[in-house]
Write a protein that holds these residues in place. Structure first.
Motif, PDB file in Angstrom:
ATOM      1  N   ARG A 234       0.834  -1.196   0.000  1.00 45.79           N
ATOM      2  CA  ARG A 234       0.000   0.000   0.000  1.00 45.79           C
ATOM      3  C   ARG A 234       0.870   1.247   0.000  1.00 45.79           C
ATOM      4  NH1 ARG A 234      -3.300  -0.143   5.534  1.00 45.79           N
ATOM      5  NH2 ARG A 234      -4.045   1.856   4.701  1.00 45.79           N
ATOM      6  N   ARG A 235       0.402   2.265  -0.663  1.00 43.06           N
ATOM      7  CA  ARG A 235       1.087   3.549  -0.846  1.00 43.06           C
ATOM      8  C   ARG A 235       2.299   3.449  -1.766  1.00 43.06           C
ATOM      9  NH1 ARG A 235       0.030   3.565   4.578  1.00 43.06           N
ATOM     10  NH2 ARG A 235       2.204   3.272   5.203  1.00 43.06           N
ATOM     11  N   ALA A 236       2.493   2.296  -2.404  1.00 37.53           N
ATOM     12  CA  ALA A 236       3.584   2.144  -3.373  1.00 37.53           C
ATOM     13  C   ALA A 236       3.039   2.334  -4.787  1.00 37.53           C
ATOM     14  CB  ALA A 236       4.236   0.770  -3.243  1.00 37.53           C
ATOM     15  N   ALA A 237       3.929   2.695  -5.708  1.00 39.49           N
ATOM     16  CA  ALA A 237       3.536   2.931  -7.098  1.00 39.49           C
ATOM     17  C   ALA A 237       4.329   2.023  -8.027  1.00 39.49           C
ATOM     18  CB  ALA A 237       3.762   4.391  -7.478  1.00 39.49           C
ATOM     19  N   LEU A 238       3.655   1.511  -9.039  1.00 35.83           N
ATOM     20  CA  LEU A 238       4.305   0.748 -10.105  1.00 35.83           C
ATOM     21  C   LEU A 238       4.353   1.640 -11.333  1.00 35.83           C
ATOM     22  CD1 LEU A 238       5.387  -2.191 -10.683  1.00 35.83           C
ATOM     23  CD2 LEU A 238       3.194  -2.574 -11.840  1.00 35.83           C
ATOM     24  N   ILE A 239       5.554   1.854 -11.862  1.00 38.57           N
ATOM     25  CA  ILE A 239       5.753   2.754 -12.993  1.00 38.57           C
ATOM     26  C   ILE A 239       6.106   1.925 -14.224  1.00 38.57           C
ATOM     27  CG2 ILE A 239       7.039   4.755 -13.832  1.00 38.57           C
ATOM     28  CD1 ILE A 239       7.729   5.299 -10.837  1.00 38.57           C
ATOM     29  N   THR A 240       5.361   2.143 -15.309  1.00 41.48           N
ATOM     30  CA  THR A 240       5.555   1.372 -16.533  1.00 41.48           C
ATOM     31  C   THR A 240       5.997   2.299 -17.652  1.00 41.48           C
ATOM     32  OG1 THR A 240       3.769  -0.106 -15.827  1.00 41.48           O
ATOM     33  CG2 THR A 240       4.511  -0.295 -18.100  1.00 41.48           C
ATOM     34  N   GLU A 241       7.217   2.077 -18.149  1.00 44.73           N
ATOM     35  CA  GLU A 241       7.776   2.866 -19.243  1.00 44.73           C
ATOM     36  C   GLU A 241       8.175   1.937 -20.386  1.00 44.73           C
ATOM     37  OE1 GLU A 241      10.126   6.419 -17.986  1.00 44.73           O
ATOM     38  OE2 GLU A 241      10.470   5.245 -16.187  1.00 44.73           O
ATOM     39  N   ALA A 242       8.589   2.537 -21.513  1.00 38.73           N
ATOM     40  CA  ALA A 242       9.093   1.738 -22.619  1.00 38.73           C
ATOM     41  C   ALA A 242      10.414   1.083 -22.189  1.00 38.73           C
ATOM     42  CB  ALA A 242       9.300   2.625 -23.843  1.00 38.73           C
ATOM     43  N   PRO A 243      10.726  -0.118 -22.717  1.00 36.87           N
ATOM     44  CA  PRO A 243       9.978  -0.832 -23.753  1.00 36.87           C
ATOM     45  C   PRO A 243       8.867  -1.732 -23.234  1.00 36.87           C
ATOM     46  CG  PRO A 243      12.023  -1.982 -23.308  1.00 36.87           C
ATOM     47  CD  PRO A 243      12.048  -0.753 -22.455  1.00 36.87           C
ATOM     48  N   VAL A 244       8.858  -2.061 -21.925  1.00 39.80           N
ATOM     49  CA  VAL A 244       7.906  -3.050 -21.423  1.00 39.80           C
ATOM     50  C   VAL A 244       6.467  -2.581 -21.595  1.00 39.80           C
ATOM     51  CG1 VAL A 244       7.851  -2.229 -19.043  1.00 39.80           C
ATOM     52  CG2 VAL A 244       7.470  -4.644 -19.511  1.00 39.80           C
ATOM     53  N   ALA A 245       6.251  -1.251 -21.583  1.00 41.29           N
ATOM     54  CA  ALA A 245       4.885  -0.739 -21.672  1.00 41.29           C
ATOM     55  C   ALA A 245       4.195  -1.115 -22.973  1.00 41.29           C
ATOM     56  CB  ALA A 245       4.900   0.780 -21.512  1.00 41.29           C
ATOM     57  N   ASP A 246       4.992  -1.407 -24.024  1.00 37.18           N
ATOM     58  CA  ASP A 246       4.411  -1.691 -25.332  1.00 37.18           C
ATOM     59  C   ASP A 246       3.896  -3.112 -25.466  1.00 37.18           C
ATOM     60  OD1 ASP A 246       4.955   0.885 -26.159  1.00 37.18           O
ATOM     61  OD2 ASP A 246       6.925   0.373 -26.967  1.00 37.18           O
ATOM     62  N   TYR A 247       4.232  -3.997 -24.520  1.00 37.70           N
ATOM     63  CA  TYR A 247       3.782  -5.388 -24.665  1.00 37.70           C
ATOM     64  C   TYR A 247       3.365  -6.032 -23.343  1.00 37.70           C
ATOM     65  CZ  TYR A 247       8.672  -6.167 -23.275  1.00 37.70           C
ATOM     66  OH  TYR A 247       9.882  -6.147 -22.619  1.00 37.70           O
ATOM     67  N   LEU A 248       3.445  -5.297 -22.242  1.00 40.06           N
ATOM     68  CA  LEU A 248       3.199  -5.911 -20.940  1.00 40.06           C
ATOM     69  C   LEU A 248       1.737  -6.343 -20.789  1.00 40.06           C
ATOM     70  CD1 LEU A 248       4.636  -6.485 -18.174  1.00 40.06           C
ATOM     71  CD2 LEU A 248       3.534  -4.392 -17.361  1.00 40.06           C
ATOM     72  N   VAL A 249       1.561  -7.578 -20.331  1.00 37.80           N
ATOM     73  CA  VAL A 249       0.246  -8.107 -19.979  1.00 37.80           C
ATOM     74  C   VAL A 249       0.180  -8.182 -18.453  1.00 37.80           C
ATOM     75  CG1 VAL A 249      -1.358 -10.046 -20.199  1.00 37.80           C
ATOM     76  CG2 VAL A 249       0.147  -9.433 -22.113  1.00 37.80           C
ATOM     77  N   THR A 250      -0.927  -7.742 -17.881  1.00 36.76           N
ATOM     78  CA  THR A 250      -1.078  -7.677 -16.429  1.00 36.76           C
ATOM     79  C   THR A 250      -2.380  -8.342 -15.999  1.00 36.76           C
ATOM     80  OG1 THR A 250       0.103  -5.565 -16.384  1.00 36.76           O
ATOM     81  CG2 THR A 250      -1.157  -6.143 -14.430  1.00 36.76           C
ATOM     82  N   ALA A 251      -2.319  -9.086 -14.897  1.00 39.01           N
ATOM     83  CA  ALA A 251      -3.524  -9.670 -14.297  1.00 39.01           C
ATOM     84  C   ALA A 251      -3.455  -9.484 -12.792  1.00 39.01           C
ATOM     85  CB  ALA A 251      -3.633 -11.152 -14.641  1.00 39.01           C
ATOM     86  N   VAL A 252      -4.610  -9.391 -12.171  1.00 38.77           N
ATOM     87  CA  VAL A 252      -4.694  -9.309 -10.711  1.00 38.77           C
ATOM     88  C   VAL A 252      -5.325 -10.604 -10.210  1.00 38.77           C
ATOM     89  CG1 VAL A 252      -5.666  -8.083  -8.739  1.00 38.77           C
ATOM     90  CG2 VAL A 252      -4.938  -6.801 -10.763  1.00 38.77           C
ATOM     91  N   PRO A 253      -4.555 -11.475  -9.551  1.00 36.60           N
ATOM     92  CA  PRO A 253      -5.161 -12.674  -8.965  1.00 36.60           C
ATOM     93  C   PRO A 253      -6.090 -12.285  -7.822  1.00 36.60           C
ATOM     94  CG  PRO A 253      -2.882 -12.454  -8.248  1.00 36.60           C
ATOM     95  CD  PRO A 253      -3.112 -11.377  -9.277  1.00 36.60           C
ATOM     96  N   ARG A 254      -6.909 -13.237  -7.399  1.00 34.24           N
ATOM     97  CA  ARG A 254      -7.876 -12.944  -6.336  1.00 34.24           C
ATOM     98  C   ARG A 254      -7.162 -12.298  -5.145  1.00 34.24           C
ATOM     99  NH1 ARG A 254     -12.780 -15.130  -7.560  1.00 34.24           N
ATOM    100  NH2 ARG A 254     -12.819 -17.023  -8.836  1.00 34.24           N
ATOM    101  N   VAL A 255      -7.644 -11.127  -4.747  1.00 35.57           N
ATOM    102  CA  VAL A 255      -6.976 -10.389  -3.674  1.00 35.57           C
ATOM    103  C   VAL A 255      -7.380 -10.945  -2.315  1.00 35.57           C
ATOM    104  CG1 VAL A 255      -6.800  -8.311  -5.091  1.00 35.57           C
ATOM    105  CG2 VAL A 255      -8.755  -8.598  -3.574  1.00 35.57           C
ATOM    106  N   GLN A 256      -6.433 -10.886  -1.375  1.00 37.95           N
ATOM    107  CA  GLN A 256      -6.658 -11.419  -0.038  1.00 37.95           C
ATOM    108  C   GLN A 256      -7.271 -10.387   0.905  1.00 37.95           C
ATOM    109  OE1 GLN A 256      -5.885 -14.688   0.622  1.00 37.95           O
ATOM    110  NE2 GLN A 256      -5.261 -14.925  -1.507  1.00 37.95           N
ATOM    111  N   GLU A 257      -7.205  -9.109   0.531  1.00 36.51           N
ATOM    112  CA  GLU A 257      -7.799  -8.052   1.339  1.00 36.51           C
ATOM    113  C   GLU A 257      -8.182  -6.896   0.418  1.00 36.51           C
ATOM    114  OE1 GLU A 257      -4.731  -5.763   3.748  1.00 36.51           O
ATOM    115  OE2 GLU A 257      -3.650  -7.640   3.376  1.00 36.51           O
ATOM    116  N   PRO A 258      -9.131  -6.057   0.829  1.00 34.95           N
ATOM    117  CA  PRO A 258      -9.587  -4.975  -0.045  1.00 34.95           C
ATOM    118  C   PRO A 258      -8.443  -4.035  -0.432  1.00 34.95           C
ATOM    119  CG  PRO A 258     -11.086  -5.249   1.822  1.00 34.95           C
ATOM    120  CD  PRO A 258      -9.857  -6.082   2.113  1.00 34.95           C
TER     121      PRO A 258
END
Length: 315
Positions: A234-258
């Motif tokens: 919590r309170r952390a940021a994920l920053i996505t820049e090139a080159p990964v931003a052009d092809y990155l696939v992301t999924a969120v597995p079932r979360v354990q807490e809100p």
């Protein structure tokens, strides 16, 4: 037991089952973020000439810890909660609020959008790669969204001050998602060219698990395998820049807490052109052409704003 309590218990059970399934399958390398870091995961890539090379497929992906103070986090989360209630009760434009969920399986999440309206890019479940779908729509003649409210502009100013993004690349739209226990998001990817770089994802009130990679494979509902499993605090940021931003696939597995997730992006130049065209079409519609009328975004702000002084904390 009430409906809400039963749904919460179901979410906990589904989240635990998904975690067990992921542990039993071929493991995804896990990364628990405890400090600022850039991510690495090397995979062997075949070139067109038949040669192979090892490539960091997560180049351009990084994390920053404690981006905002705890007081600001709570203030932002309270405003989001109020807006979600407004959306649920029909007080927001259709483009600014979406509750696309399968309540039986906890698929999806409640979503707010500001500045631009976008549909998620689907991912082919068989290959784990981006599916051949229409480009992201950042505006639509029949969709109305609110502009960025003051509190989001203040947050973006803070991120610019922290040198997480330059003034020239400052985000001009936001997607806010609320995940309850057991909720998940199927693999998705941004269409190349629709968004400028970088994009910034911020977790509030809870940790956010993310399965990322060039491909993300669905093992079962809410369970995925990819190049890396990132546990973003919590309170952390994920920053996505090139080159990964052009092809990155992301999924969120079932979360354990809100957890509440803010995604901040800047509309790409190609989409800006299309946006202007759609605005012109919307203006014609509002004038009676074609018999359709478009309700413009009112620009109304939520009644409770994070106090401006909060942004001076922790600097």
């Amino acid at each position: 037991m009430g409906l809400a309590g039963a749904a919460a218990e179901t979410g906990v059970a589904l989240a635990a089952a998904a975690a067990s399934l992921m542990a039993a399958a071929a493991p995804t390398p896990e990364r628990v973020c405890r400090e600022d870091a850039s991510f690495e995961h090397y995979e062997c890539i075949l070139d067109f000439d038949g040669s192979s090379r090892w490539v960091n497929v997560l180049e351009g992906l990084s994390a920053r810890m404690e981006v905002i103070p705890a007081q600001v986090e709570e203030a932002l989360a309270e405003v989001v909660d109020a807006l979600l209630l407004d959306g649920y009760e029909g007080r927001l434009p259709a483009g600014s609020y979406d509750k696309s969920r399968n309540w039986a399986q906890h698929a999806g999440r409640a979503t707010l959008q500001f500045g631009a309206w976008a549909e998620s890019s689907a991912v082919d479940a068989a290959s784990g790669g981006p599916a051949l779908v229409a480009a992201l729509s950042t505006a639509h003649a029949a969709v109305s969204v609110h502009p960025l409210p003051v509190w989001l502009v203040q947050l973006i100013d803070h991120l610019v001050d922290q040198r997480m993004v330059t003034e020239e690349a400052r985000p001009d739209c936001a997607t806010i998602s609320r995940y309850e226990v057991g909720d998940y998001m199927a693999p998705s990817a941004d269409t190349q060219g629709d968004w400028e770089r970088p994009s910034i994802l911020l977790a509030l009130r809870g940790p956010l698990p993310l399965v990322v990679g060039q491909t993300v494979v669905t093992l079962a509902e809410g369970a995925f395998r990819g190049s890396s499993l990132i546990n973003l605090p919590r309170r952390a940021a994920l920053i996505t820049e090139a080159p990964v931003a052009d092809y990155l696939v992301t999924a969120v597995p079932r979360v354990q807490e809100p957890v509440t997730v803010l995604t901040l992006r800047r509309v790409g130049e190609l989409q800006h052109v299309q946006l202007l065209q759609l605005k012109e079409a919307a203006a014609m519609d509002a004038g009676g052409v074609g018999g359709r009328r478009v309700q413009p975004a009112s620009g109304a702000l939520p009644p409770t704003q994070p106090a401006a002084g909060l942004w001076n904390l922790g600097r």
